[in-house]
Scaffold this motif. Structure first.
Motif, PDB file in Angstrom:
ATOM      1  N   GLU A 105      26.121   0.308  40.354  1.00  0.00           N
ATOM      2  CA  GLU A 105      25.576  -0.662  39.380  1.00  0.00           C
ATOM      3  C   GLU A 105      24.211  -1.190  39.796  1.00  0.00           C
ATOM      4  OE1 GLU A 105      28.789  -3.390  39.330  1.00  0.00           O
ATOM      5  OE2 GLU A 105      28.134  -4.448  41.146  1.00  0.00           O
ATOM      6  N   SER A 106      23.921  -1.094  41.109  1.00  0.00           N
ATOM      7  CA  SER A 106      22.604  -1.542  41.586  1.00  0.00           C
ATOM      8  C   SER A 106      21.500  -0.545  41.228  1.00  0.00           C
ATOM      9  CB  SER A 106      22.652  -1.701  43.116  1.00  0.00           C
ATOM     10  OG  SER A 106      22.874  -0.427  43.705  1.00  0.00           O
ATOM     11  N   GLY A 107      21.916   0.649  40.786  1.00  0.00           N
ATOM     12  CA  GLY A 107      20.940   1.700  40.477  1.00  0.00           C
ATOM     13  C   GLY A 107      20.782   2.696  41.610  1.00  0.00           C
ATOM     14  N   ALA A 108      21.251   2.321  42.818  1.00  0.00           N
ATOM     15  CA  ALA A 108      21.203   3.248  43.959  1.00  0.00           C
ATOM     16  C   ALA A 108      22.392   4.216  43.860  1.00  0.00           C
ATOM     17  CB  ALA A 108      21.263   2.454  45.256  1.00  0.00           C
ATOM     18  N   TYR A 109      22.339   5.260  44.681  1.00  0.00           N
ATOM     19  CA  TYR A 109      23.386   6.291  44.596  1.00  0.00           C
ATOM     20  C   TYR A 109      24.329   6.265  45.797  1.00  0.00           C
ATOM     21  CZ  TYR A 109      21.411   8.448  40.458  1.00  0.00           C
ATOM     22  OH  TYR A 109      21.002   8.680  39.170  1.00  0.00           O
ATOM     23  N   GLN A 110      25.603   6.513  45.506  1.00  0.00           N
ATOM     24  CA  GLN A 110      26.629   6.668  46.556  1.00  0.00           C
ATOM     25  C   GLN A 110      26.960   8.149  46.690  1.00  0.00           C
ATOM     26  OE1 GLN A 110      29.395   3.488  44.753  1.00  0.00           O
ATOM     27  NE2 GLN A 110      29.986   3.522  46.915  1.00  0.00           N
ATOM     28  N   PRO A 111      27.007   8.656  47.945  1.00  0.00           N
ATOM     29  CA  PRO A 111      27.448  10.045  48.107  1.00  0.00           C
ATOM     30  C   PRO A 111      28.960  10.118  47.964  1.00  0.00           C
ATOM     31  CG  PRO A 111      27.084   9.062  50.261  1.00  0.00           C
ATOM     32  CD  PRO A 111      26.737   7.994  49.245  1.00  0.00           C
ATOM     33  N   ALA A 112      29.465  11.239  47.467  1.00  0.00           N
ATOM     34  CA  ALA A 112      30.916  11.401  47.318  1.00  0.00           C
ATOM     35  C   ALA A 112      31.287  12.864  47.552  1.00  0.00           C
ATOM     36  CB  ALA A 112      31.352  10.956  45.920  1.00  0.00           C
ATOM     37  N   ASP A 113      32.400  13.053  48.247  1.00  0.00           N
ATOM     38  CA  ASP A 113      32.925  14.404  48.487  1.00  0.00           C
ATOM     39  C   ASP A 113      34.370  14.466  48.040  1.00  0.00           C
ATOM     40  OD1 ASP A 113      30.759  15.763  49.439  1.00  0.00           O
ATOM     41  OD2 ASP A 113      31.443  15.865  51.531  1.00  0.00           O
ATOM     42  N   ALA A 114      34.781  15.624  47.542  1.00  0.00           N
ATOM     43  CA  ALA A 114      36.196  15.870  47.237  1.00  0.00           C
ATOM     44  C   ALA A 114      36.803  16.564  48.449  1.00  0.00           C
ATOM     45  CB  ALA A 114      36.304  16.758  46.002  1.00  0.00           C
ATOM     46  N   LYS A 115      37.871  15.983  48.998  1.00  0.00           N
ATOM     47  CA  LYS A 115      38.536  16.549  50.179  1.00  0.00           C
ATOM     48  C   LYS A 115      40.026  16.679  49.929  1.00  0.00           C
ATOM     49  CE  LYS A 115      34.820  16.412  52.862  1.00  0.00           C
ATOM     50  NZ  LYS A 115      34.117  17.664  53.189  1.00  0.00           N
ATOM     51  N   LEU A 116      40.611  17.764  50.353  1.00  0.00           N
ATOM     52  CA  LEU A 116      42.062  17.951  50.208  1.00  0.00           C
ATOM     53  C   LEU A 116      42.860  16.996  51.086  1.00  0.00           C
ATOM     54  CD1 LEU A 116      42.991  21.738  50.161  1.00  0.00           C
ATOM     55  CD2 LEU A 116      43.219  20.071  48.311  1.00  0.00           C
ATOM     56  N   SER A 117      42.215  16.499  52.131  1.00  0.00           N
ATOM     57  CA  SER A 117      42.882  15.619  53.081  1.00  0.00           C
ATOM     58  C   SER A 117      43.482  14.389  52.376  1.00  0.00           C
ATOM     59  CB  SER A 117      41.844  15.164  54.107  1.00  0.00           C
ATOM     60  OG  SER A 117      42.340  14.122  54.863  1.00  0.00           O
ATOM     61  N   LEU A 118      44.495  13.789  53.033  1.00  0.00           N
ATOM     62  CA  LEU A 118      45.118  12.583  52.463  1.00  0.00           C
ATOM     63  C   LEU A 118      44.505  11.314  53.029  1.00  0.00           C
ATOM     64  CD1 LEU A 118      48.884  13.557  52.527  1.00  0.00           C
ATOM     65  CD2 LEU A 118      47.205  13.856  50.728  1.00  0.00           C
ATOM     66  N   SER A 119      43.573  11.487  53.962  1.00  0.00           N
ATOM     67  CA  SER A 119      42.975  10.303  54.573  1.00  0.00           C
ATOM     68  C   SER A 119      41.519  10.600  54.923  1.00  0.00           C
ATOM     69  CB  SER A 119      43.788   9.948  55.824  1.00  0.00           C
ATOM     70  OG  SER A 119      42.965   9.610  56.878  1.00  0.00           O
TER      71      SER A 119
END
Ligand code: SF4
Length: 473
Positions: A105-119
């Protein structure tokens, strides 16, 4: 460029072995092909990423980036979600590929990864997200879309680990020499560089090749003048100083392990004790790669008296939707054996079966179920056959798994019908079973898995027989 290129995707190899990450980057060695289980994990990881992508597409404007410049342009435009983003830090020479950049919402970006791990607790995940955060430099946490559909965040708490990764990677990649490491059977046997590394360890008679000798003990043993398997085999254990990770009784076992390396003999260090009663051999097959992330036992297998092929019994489930039915079927089967065999001994190999029963009891809130209480209580019929092996014998082996002992021609000498089969093989077959539409082909897959499990319980039976004949005869 003052530094070699660093890729966050190296974090997994870095957590496993410094030589592995060095070979990945500096050497031109043909790697062993991935085995079918590793291919399955990759395939499921990509499917999970596609699911996350579809979920994000349902809520946001998602655009795919084609390059570092394109990523910068999409960020400049303020696109809500950038898929397959590409980041490059020229000053640090770090190149990163987060699965997603998500506009905050601040306009900056968050990195995100999809991982099979549960944690998100795994070091490699923390390093990857930590580096992306460092590259984006806006203080926002990274997001991990976990295998069970939940999310977790990674923030400044991983900064120290991230810095350690970058520092160590720079030192590793600056060197033209393969890093000195120790052998670890569990890691090396599964590594794509096994054929490259093993001959070197063998030529040096590296002590870490021996079962029970931790690689961290080896420099201390070398400093004490015991630097090879030959020297350890000839040593008096009392004359070897206690060193970290190898003290007291462990030194005696290590010397015998070194002797058996050369003479292929079995050394007995304590009496072999086996419980009396009617033995039923027991082994489970479970799928850790489920939709929920909770492992699913698809097969609870037993070999009952008189232990022939017709004495194989089992509880099977077609999918994780029937998980509870399988568990209840297992408990009913145990009660049937309890009624049939008043002195039941439920023999299995390793602690896996018992810990699985414990986790299922918890999953279905059945800790106070009478069958569960009996299985896990003080009068439990469960008997881990690995215990007498580990406590009483030193074997001419590098690992003390069921297959290691049973397949050895000088030991139990029991051979599985399908030489390729194994627990990971079974998981791959079960996934094929799940997706197979053709009924005869599906049945053939089930029969192959049953055949493997039947051989597993037969193997524990043959191991019991071998121990009795040799040590209790
Ligand atoms: S075989 Fe073992 S020592 Fe060699 S790279 Fe792999 S894990 Fe490291």
């Amino acid at each position: 460029m003052p530094y070699a290129l660093i890729r966050p995707s190296d974090a997994k190899a870095w957590t496993e072995c410094s030589r592995r990450v060095w070979l990945d980057n500096k050497a031109e060695i043909t790697q062993a092909p991935l085995d079918p289980f590793e291919e399955l994990v990759i395939e499921l990881g990509l499917a999970h990423e596609r699911d996350v992508l579809e979920g994000l597409r349902g809520q946001y404007d998602v655009r795919e980036a084609s390059s570092v410049e394109d990523t910068a342009r999409l960020m400049e435009e303020g696109v809500e979600v950038i898929y397959q983003a590409q980041l490059f830090d020229e000053a640090e020479n770090i190149s990163g590929y987060p699965d997603f950049l998500i506009r905050h919402e601040s306009g900056a970006y968050q990195p995100a990864d999809a991982k099979l791990s549960l944690s998100a607790d795994k070091k490699d995940i923390q390093v990857q997200l930590g580096i992306y955060r460092k590259m984006l430099a806006n203080g926002l946490p990274g997001i991990v879309f976990l295998g069970d559909g939940s999310q977790d965040e990674i923030g400044a708490e991983v900064d120290a680990l991230t810095t350690k990764f970058v520092t160590e990677m720079r030192a590793l990649l600056a060197s033209d020499d393969e890093p000195l490491v120790r052998y670890s059977h569990s890691k090396c046997r599964a590594c794509v560089y096994y054929d490259h590394c093993k001959p070197g360890f063998m030529a040096k008679e590296d002590l870490s090749l021996l079962y029970g000798v931790d690689g961290r003990a080896v420099p201390h043993l070398e400093a004490a003048g015991v630097g090879t398997i030959t020297q350890l085999a000839a040593a008096d254990p009392e004359a070897i100083p206690n060193v970290p990770y190898l003290k007291n009784e462990k030194k005696h076992r290590a010397v015998l392990q070194a002797k058996s390396w050369f003479d292929e003999q079995v050394y007995q260090v304590a009496d072999v004790m086996l419980p009396a009663g009617q033995w039923v051999h027991f082994d489970i097959e479970d799928n850790p790669l489920t939709n929920t992330g909770e492992k699913h036992v698809y097969l609870w297998g037993f070999l009952v008296p008189d232990y022939g092929d017709a004495s194989f019994e089992y509880v099977w489930t077609d999918s994780e939707d029937q998980d509870r039915d399988g568990w209840l079927g297992f408990l009913a089967q145990i009660e049937a054996y309890r009624a049939l065999y008043p002195e039941l001994v439920l023999a299995h190999y390793s602690s896996h079966e018992k810990s699985t029963i414990r986790s299922y009891a918890k999953r279905y809130a059945m800790e106070d179920n009478s069958t569960v209480e009996w299985l896990l209580g003080g009068d439990s019929p469960l008997f881990d056959l690995q215990k007498p092996v580990l406590e009483s014998l030193v074997l001419p082996l590098q690992a003390y798994g069921l297959k290691d002992i049973c397949k050895h021609p000088g030991l139990v000498n029991f051979q599985w019908e399908d030489d390729e089969s194994g627990s990971q093989w079974s998981v791959v077959q079960f996934h094929e079973f799940l997706h197979e539409q053709d009924a005869p082909a599906k049945e053939a897959l089930k029969q192959a898995i049953l055949g493997y499990n039947r051989d597993d319980v037969k193997a524990t039976f043959y191991l019991e027989r071998w121990l009795r004949a040799r040590y209790l005869g």
